[in-house]
Enzyme design. Structure first.
Site, short mmCIF file in Angstrom:
data_model
loop_
_atom_site.label_atom_id
_atom_site.label_comp_id
_atom_site.label_asym_id
_atom_site.label_seq_id
_atom_site.Cartn_x
_atom_site.Cartn_y
_atom_site.Cartn_z
CD GLU A 14 -1.53 -2.26 2.01
OE1 GLU A 14 -0.43 -2.26 2.59
OE2 GLU A 14 -2.27 -3.25 1.98
CE1 TYR B 77 7.74 0.23 -3.68
CE2 TYR B 77 5.99 1.84 -3.41
CZ TYR B 77 7.04 1.12 -2.89
OH TYR B 77 7.41 1.29 -1.58
#
Length: 149
Positions: free
Chosen positions: A107, A119
């Site tokens: 998250e 990411y």
């Protein structure tokens, strides 16, 4: 970056990790929580980035069944922008490969575009939203996954 060493998190790094944690997160983990993570080397997998004896950052994940759940990646503000975060994420991915972990999740704050871009560079994709996830300001979290490690 060749002189940056990635190694397992050990108890001797705890004060440095706490300092980085407090600089990087609005709701940092407690000393007790971090110490428990270090003790639990079955589920919790943590690494640090250091140069000589200078702690530059750390990263961790939980190994749950065949998934890796990234708990934290934090880089000391003085060492951002030189690839430390990438080295830490590389190390977590390598742990996944060694442990036959097939996918990774995390998250990330909706406002943390720099982390999201890191990411995405590694093949993580947005899979959902956790509404009001962060207790300090009720910010949403973006759920990201990387498959086929």
């Amino acid at each position: 970056m060749t002189d940056i060493e990635i190694c397992p998190l050990k108890a001797k790094y705890i004060d440095g990790i706490i300092a980085i944690n407090n600089m990087c997160f609005s709701t940092p983990w407690s000393r007790e929580s971090l110490e428990k993570e270090i003790e639990d080397n079955i589920i919790a997998k943590y690494v640090v980035a250091k140069k000589c004896d200078i702690l530059m950052g750390y990263a961790g994940m939980w190994h749950i069944l065949d998934e890796g759940h990234i708990t934290n990646i934090a880089v000391h503000p003085e060492y951002r922008g030189i690839g430390v975060g990438s080295l830490l994420l590389d190390a977590l991915i390598e742990i996944c490969r060694i442990k036959s972990i097939n996918s990774m999740t995390l998250e990330v704050r909706k406002s943390n575009i720099i982390a999201q871009n890191l990411y995405k560079k590694y093949g993580f994709i947005e899979e959902g939203i956790r509404r009001f996830y962060y207790a300090d300001n009720k910010e949403d979290a973006i759920i990201m996954w990387k498959y086929n490690i």
